[in-house]
Write an enzyme that holds these catalytic residues in place. Structure first.
Site, PDB file in Angstrom:
ATOM      1  CB  CYS A  76      17.684  30.140  25.228  1.00 56.36           C
ATOM      2  SG  CYS A  76      16.616  30.929  24.024  1.00 56.36           S
ATOM      3  NE  ARG A 133      23.194  30.197  27.415  1.00 57.21           N
ATOM      4  CZ  ARG A 133      24.248  29.860  26.680  1.00 57.21           C
ATOM      5  NH1 ARG A 133      25.451  30.164  27.091  1.00 57.21           N
ATOM      6  NH2 ARG A 133      24.101  29.215  25.552  1.00 57.21           N
ATOM      7  CD1 TRP A 190      18.452  37.582  23.285  1.00 61.28           C
ATOM      8  CD2 TRP A 190      18.387  36.310  21.448  1.00 61.28           C
ATOM      9  NE1 TRP A 190      18.897  38.340  22.229  1.00 61.28           N
ATOM     10  CE2 TRP A 190      18.864  37.592  21.098  1.00 61.28           C
ATOM     11  CE3 TRP A 190      18.270  35.337  20.444  1.00 61.28           C
ATOM     12  CZ2 TRP A 190      19.221  37.929  19.788  1.00 61.28           C
ATOM     13  CZ3 TRP A 190      18.624  35.669  19.145  1.00 61.28           C
ATOM     14  CH2 TRP A 190      19.095  36.960  18.834  1.00 61.28           C
ATOM     15  CG  ASN A 235      20.500  27.485  23.670  1.00 55.95           C
ATOM     16  OD1 ASN A 235      21.617  27.453  24.153  1.00 55.95           O
ATOM     17  ND2 ASN A 235      20.171  28.384  22.770  1.00 55.95           N
ATOM     18  N   GLY A 236      18.345  26.825  20.739  1.00 56.57           N
ATOM     19  CA  GLY A 236      18.770  26.550  19.365  1.00 56.57           C
ATOM     20  C   GLY A 236      17.666  26.944  18.407  1.00 56.57           C
ATOM     21  CD  GLU A 253      34.568  46.802  22.394  1.00 54.91           C
ATOM     22  OE1 GLU A 253      34.109  46.379  21.322  1.00 54.91           O
ATOM     23  OE2 GLU A 253      34.136  46.416  23.488  1.00 54.91           O
ATOM     24  CE  LYS A 284      31.242  46.920  25.231  1.00 55.02           C
ATOM     25  NZ  LYS A 284      31.827  45.693  24.882  1.00 55.02           N
ATOM     26  CD  GLU A 322      27.668  45.891  23.878  1.00 55.94           C
ATOM     27  OE1 GLU A 322      27.112  44.875  23.466  1.00 55.94           O
ATOM     28  OE2 GLU A 322      28.894  45.944  24.082  1.00 55.94           O
ATOM     29  CG  HIS A 365      35.872  60.155   2.643  1.00 62.32           C
ATOM     30  ND1 HIS A 365      36.222  61.002   1.615  1.00 62.32           N
ATOM     31  CD2 HIS A 365      37.046  59.789   3.224  1.00 62.32           C
ATOM     32  CE1 HIS A 365      37.542  61.132   1.562  1.00 62.32           C
ATOM     33  NE2 HIS A 365      38.067  60.417   2.543  1.00 62.32           N
ATOM     34  CE  LYS A 407      29.826  37.917  28.843  1.00 59.00           C
ATOM     35  NZ  LYS A 407      30.068  39.211  28.229  1.00 59.00           N
TER      36      LYS A 407
HETATM   37  C1  G6P Z   1      27.449  38.733  21.595  1.00 57.92           C
HETATM   38  C2  G6P Z   1      27.837  39.558  22.804  1.00 57.92           C
HETATM   39  C3  G6P Z   1      29.065  40.402  22.503  1.00 57.92           C
HETATM   40  C4  G6P Z   1      30.204  39.498  22.027  1.00 57.92           C
HETATM   41  C5  G6P Z   1      29.783  38.681  20.800  1.00 57.92           C
HETATM   42  C6  G6P Z   1      30.834  37.637  20.442  1.00 57.92           C
HETATM   43  O1  G6P Z   1      26.936  39.548  20.612  1.00 57.92           O
HETATM   44  O2  G6P Z   1      26.757  40.387  23.196  1.00 57.92           O
HETATM   45  O3  G6P Z   1      29.478  41.075  23.674  1.00 57.92           O
HETATM   46  O4  G6P Z   1      31.309  40.293  21.703  1.00 57.92           O
HETATM   47  O5  G6P Z   1      28.567  37.974  21.108  1.00 57.92           O
HETATM   48  O6  G6P Z   1      30.959  36.731  21.507  1.00 57.92           O
HETATM   49  P1  G6P Z   1      32.173  35.767  21.706  1.00 57.92           P
HETATM   50  O7  G6P Z   1      31.804  34.920  22.879  1.00 57.92           O
HETATM   51  O8  G6P Z   1      32.305  34.968  20.439  1.00 57.92           O
HETATM   52  O9  G6P Z   1      33.382  36.588  21.952  1.00 57.92           O
END
Ligand code: G6P
Length: 594
Positions: free
Chosen positions: A2, A27, A71, A97-98, A467, A471, A474, A490, A589
């Site tokens: 948020c 956010r 969010w 936010n929280g 990764e 990517k 998501e 496996h 994010k």
């Molecule tokens: C969220 C984001 C990811 C990120 C993760 C960790 O899930 O969507 O893209 O990698 O948080 O975030 P940080 O700020 O701790 O790297």
């Protein structure tokens, strides 16, 4: 998650709030709203994105207000659950936010006392508690209300008839932007870049009273002075600069990110952090903790450090570590978090520090909570990353990990020189990958019709496969899984077939042969194979249905070029599928809840 904002000054609050909220949508973006002080408080909110709300609103007159982009944690995204949330009288509005852990109990108590709560949110108890404790002093009522709340409650409150905002920070970020006879509040710096570069970072437990002419901060009941910081990020850093999406812009910024990050490290005569174990012996063992993409950077870091420094490295997901991880005071720990605000990562820092362990943070955000909790901070110089999918911050983290390991590398001087030379070549090699964008986009269009894709890699490119899959899933919503090449047989082999392609990352090291063996086994099960490999490897190319080439590079640095190629692949698959690339559904994010 948020995003929250506040404004008090002479401008029309509505446009400032909506503008700032638009920059915080990374956010959370399932609903949004604003409350503006006029004669009373006018609340406008809906389960729509900020742009849609802005378009639907008639102009409001006030010059003080608060805003929120959500969010969802408690209650589905809907108009009634959107923030601001108000008390019974509609004279008090709050954005939050929280997560309030004891909200159920508080709701019941408030209901018994005659309050009617309309939403399913935890937040709604805050304005009602302020209403309950209000006896003519707004600030005191907020302070008293917060005493009843357990959990995380970064929030801003607005009250009719009061020319001030009251804000509190607990467990998620809040900054105050200082202007000329106006002040701003926001969850993060990019929201304020258009308005000011002077900010104050609030600390946990701070309560700030903000009016147009000044700011007063208290912690634990006592006044406290929080230092003002100058922000170095520019407005352009947080704009799309002609690209269709932030993600594409951020992918293209990576040669610059490597240069800037390296330039800063090279300028320092000292190693960027001391890996020497407690007790003064050489580096002994290291613990790396992170979440999401940063966790994948940590895994690459494990291979870098184990390979160069020859010490055991454990890399764990921060959340798992928080529940079960063992740690001793002799451990050194690296916590990687681009935002510096991820709750799981911050909990790991606290647990490590309680165990007496020294913590080095790698983060992209100056003044972030991680940087303030850690014993030492290594900054990446990626600039603000707006797209939810992390790209350039991931690359910055890899650069930090290489530079961290090099001073301790147990290799001869010739090899060390070679490695440093190759590291400095990385911006050019990444640019070469970017120059191959059209070919990658073409392959992406052919991959976009599949619904399940595996990614495999081995050794230092195993995390690259993880990764690459993250990517893709998501932003394109294709089900993608990353696997160690040797593990696919496996179990996951049961899913192979002509509708399930596999992306294989092939590096020019001792993993090459076994990965090629895996590719042959996969081909025998009729799965189309996309090989990501170095230029000139014609034998491997012959095995593949699709080929993406990257420039030849020392295998230690292959994760850098391979990751950039897979970022472009994910981007163009998502574009082909018409997905909202910068703001994928259900994600945020910066995840500031557990
Ligand atoms: C969220 C984001 C990811 C990120 C993760 C960790 O899930 O969507 O893209 O990698 O948080 O975030 P940080 O700020 O701790 O790297």
């Amino acid at each position: 998650m948020c995003g929250i904002v506040g404004y008090i000054g002479a401008r029309k609050a509505q446009s400032v709030l909506l503008d700032c909220l638009g920059k915080l949508e990374y956010r959370g973006y399932d609903s949004c709203g604003i409350a503006v002080l006029n004669d009373g408080i006018e609340v406008r909110k809906d389960a729509v994105r900020v742009k849609a709300l802005a378009k639907a609103l008639a102009p409001l007159n006030g010059t003080t207000g608060i805003g929120h982009t959500r969010w969802a944690t408690h209650g589905e995204p809907s108009k009634v659950n959107a923030h601001p949330q108000c008390d019974c009288t509609g004279r008090i509005a709050v954005v939050h936010n929280g997560v309030i852990n004891n909200f159920q109990k508080l709701r019941e108590q408030l209901a018994e006392e005659g309050h009617t709560l309309a939403s399913q949110t935890d937040t709604e108890v805050i304005p009602h508690l302020i209403e309950k404790y209000y006896d003519g002093d707004f600030v005191k009522a907020v302070e008293r209300a917060l005493k009843d709340i357990e959990g995380s409650y970064t929030m801003i409150a607005l009250m009719a008839g009061e020319s001030r905002l009251v804000a509190a920070r607990k467990d998620s970020p809040l900054i105050i932007g200082i202007g000329d006879r106006e002040n701003f509040l926001a969850s993060d710096v990019p929201a304020l870049l258009d308005y000011t570069s002077r900010v104050i970072y609030l600390e946990d437990g701070d309560i700030a009273v903000v009016n147009a002419g000044g700011v007063r901060v208290k912690n634990n009941g006592s006044p406290i002075v929080r230092e003002e910081h100058k922000i170095l990020w520019s407005v352009e850093d947080a704009q799309k600069g002609g690209y269709e999406h932030f993600m594409l812009k951020e992918i293209h910024e990576q040669p610059r990110v490597i240069r800037d990050t390296l330039a800063e490290y090279i300028a320092s005569a000292e190693p960027i952090a001391d890996l020497t174990a407690a007790g003064g012996t050489g580096p002994e063992d290291l613990l790396i903790l992170a979440c999401g993409t940063s966790y994948h950077a940590g895994l690459v870091g494990k291979y870098i450090i184990e390979g160069l420094v020859k010490i055991p490295v454990r890399c764990e997901m921060a959340d798992e570590f928080n529940y079960a991880g063992q740690v001793s005071a002799r451990n050194k720990a690296l916590v990687i978090t681009q935002s510096g605000e991820t709750t799981d990562a911050l909990k790991a820092v606290k647990k490590l520090k309680e165990a007496g362990c020294e913590v080095i943070a790698i983060t992209n955000v100056v003044g972030s909570t991680a940087s303030r909790l850690a014993d030492r901070t290594i900054y990446t110089r990626a600039g603000p990353e707006i797209s939810v999918a992390a790209t350039k911050t991931f690359l910055g983290q890899l650069i930090a990990l290489y530079w961290l390991a090099l001073p301790y590398a147990r290799v001869d001087i010739r090899r060390l020189d070679e490695l440093v030379r190759e590291l400095r070549q990385l911006p050019v090699k990444v640019q070469q990958v970017l120059d191959n964008e059209a070919a990658i986009a073409d392959i992406a269009r052919q991959m976009a019709g599949y619904e399940n894709i595996f990614f495999i890699g081995k050794g230092i490119n195993y995390p690259v496969a993880l990764e690459g899959a993250l990517k893709l899933k998501e932003i394109s919503y294709i089900h993608a899984e990353g696997y160690a090449a040797g593990e696919l047989k496996h179990g996951p082999f049961a899913l192979l077939g002509s509708r399930t392609p596999v992306v294989a990352v092939v590096a020019q090291d001792n993993t090459c042969e076994p990965v090629i063996t895996s590719i042959k086994e996969i081909k025998a099960r009729r799965s189309p194979v996309l090989v990501l490999m170095s230029e000139g490897d014609d034998d491997t190319a012959e095995l593949a249905d699709f080929v993406i080439t990257v420039p030849q590079i020392d295998p230690l640095f292959s994760p850098v070029v391979n990751s950039v190629a897979l970022q472009l692949l994910a981007y163009y698959v998502a574009k082909q599928r018409d997905c909202p690339i910068d703001f994928p559904r259900n994600l945020a994010k910066s995840v500031t809840v557990e």
